[in-house]
Design a protein around this motif. Structure first.
Motif, PDB file in Angstrom:
ATOM      1  N   PHE A   1      38.272  36.935  38.737  1.00 34.73           N
ATOM      2  CA  PHE A   1      38.427  38.319  38.307  1.00 34.73           C
ATOM      3  C   PHE A   1      37.186  38.762  37.562  1.00 34.73           C
ATOM      4  O   PHE A   1      36.416  37.941  37.044  1.00 34.73           O
TER       5      PHE A   1
ATOM      6  N   VAL B   1      45.854  37.611  38.619  1.00 40.05           N
ATOM      7  CA  VAL B   1      44.823  37.273  39.589  1.00 40.05           C
ATOM      8  C   VAL B   1      45.513  36.989  40.909  1.00 40.05           C
ATOM      9  O   VAL B   1      46.417  36.180  40.995  1.00 40.05           O
TER      10      VAL B   1
ATOM     11  N   THR C   1      39.815  46.375  36.933  1.00 36.14           N
ATOM     12  CA  THR C   1      39.837  44.936  37.124  1.00 36.14           C
ATOM     13  C   THR C   1      39.725  44.646  38.616  1.00 36.14           C
ATOM     14  O   THR C   1      40.538  45.116  39.411  1.00 36.14           O
TER      15      THR C   1
ATOM     16  N   THR D   1      35.872  35.500  35.304  1.00 32.81           N
ATOM     17  CA  THR D   1      36.132  34.079  35.457  1.00 32.81           C
ATOM     18  C   THR D   1      34.874  33.347  35.004  1.00 32.81           C
ATOM     19  O   THR D   1      33.756  33.749  35.333  1.00 32.81           O
TER      20      THR D   1
ATOM     21  N   GLU E   1      46.268  44.632  46.238  1.00 34.73           N
ATOM     22  CA  GLU E   1      46.990  43.403  45.997  1.00 34.73           C
ATOM     23  C   GLU E   1      48.356  43.440  46.667  1.00 34.73           C
ATOM     24  O   GLU E   1      49.041  44.441  46.642  1.00 34.73           O
TER      25      GLU E   1
ATOM     26  N   SER F   1      39.844  41.760  41.362  1.00 36.74           N
ATOM     27  CA  SER F   1      40.369  40.403  41.530  1.00 36.74           C
ATOM     28  C   SER F   1      40.131  39.926  42.948  1.00 36.74           C
ATOM     29  O   SER F   1      39.985  40.723  43.871  1.00 36.74           O
TER      30      SER F   1
END
Length: 191
Positions: A162, A25, A87, A147, A56, A89
C-alpha cells in the motif's frame, strides 16, 4: 521487521493521523509478464479511459506495471478516504525464476525517507489536469506511509502493498502512478 509488523505499524500510524480511519490491503493472484527490465511505456488499465474504474473486490486490476528482476506491481484499488488521503493498494509479485528483492531505488531519493530503510516511498501520483505531483505521506518521524522492509520475494510469490498520498481535488479522478524502477500507469481514484 516482517510484513506483519509493517501492517501493524501502518495501522498505528494511520490511526494517529486520522482517528477511526480503517485501511485494508487487497491481494489478488495471477499476472502475466515476461520481461526482467522495466517497461518503457505506460501500462494501460484493463478498462477503457472513460469507463468506470475497477476497484477492490473485482478480479481486474486498475493497472499492472513491470519492474526489474521479474517484479510486477498489480494496483487493485485507489480509494479517496474521508480524511483527505488517497490509499493505493495492490500486490507485488515476483514473476521471475529466482527470488528477488525490491530495489532500494523504490524508496526515492529524499534523505528523510531513505533513512528509514527500504520502502515504496518514491511513489508519486501526477494530476496532469491540476499540474501537480503528490508524494507519499510521512508520519511525524518522517517514515513514509507505505509498505516498508519488504522481504525477498520467492519466485511466483507475492506480497500485499500500500501507499498513501494527499488527495487531489475531488474533480481529479484520473492520475498517473509512478514508482522508481517500474513503468508508469494511469489509474482512476474512487470515492
Amino acid at each position: 521487521m516482517n510484513i506483519r509488523f509493517t501492517m501493524k505499524a501502518r495501522r498505528g500510524v494511520v490511526a494517529v493521523a486520522v482517528a477511526g480511519l480503517a485501511l485494508s490491503v487487497a491481494g489478488c493472484s495471477g499476472t502475466d509478464g515476461e520481461d526482467k527490465k522495466p517497461a518503457a511505456s505506460t501500462s494501460a488499465t484493463k478498462k477503457g479511459g472513460s469507463g468506470p474504474s475497477v476497484q477492490e473486490g473485482s478480479d481486474d486490476p486498475l493497472a499492472e506495471v513491470k519492474g526489474e528482476d521479474g517484479l510486477i506491481l498489480k494496483l487493485t484499488s485507489a480509494t479517496r478516504d474521508a480524511g483527505g488521503f488517497v490509499t493505493v493498494s495492490g500486490e507485488l509479485k515476483n514473476d521471475g525464476d529466482e527470488a528477488a528483492r525490491v530495489s532500494v531505488r523504490t524508496a526515492g531519493d529524499e534523505t528523510e525517507i531513505i533513512r528509514h530503510g527500504a520502502s515504496l516511498g518514491g511513489a508519486t501520483l501526477v494530476d496532469s489536469e491540476g499540474k501537480k505531483r503528490y508524494y507519499v505521506l510521512r508520519d511525524t518521524d518522517g517514515r513514509p506511509l507505505t509498505t516498508t522492509n519488504m522481504p525477498r520475494i520467492k519466485a511466483g510469490a507475492s506480497i500485499p502493498v500500500f501507499m498513501q498520498f494527499p488527495a487531489p481535488p475531488a474533480d481529479s479522478t484520473e492520475v498517473t502512478f509512478q514508482l522508481p524502477t517500474f513503468a508508469s500507469a494511469t489509474i482512476s481514484i474512487s470515492g
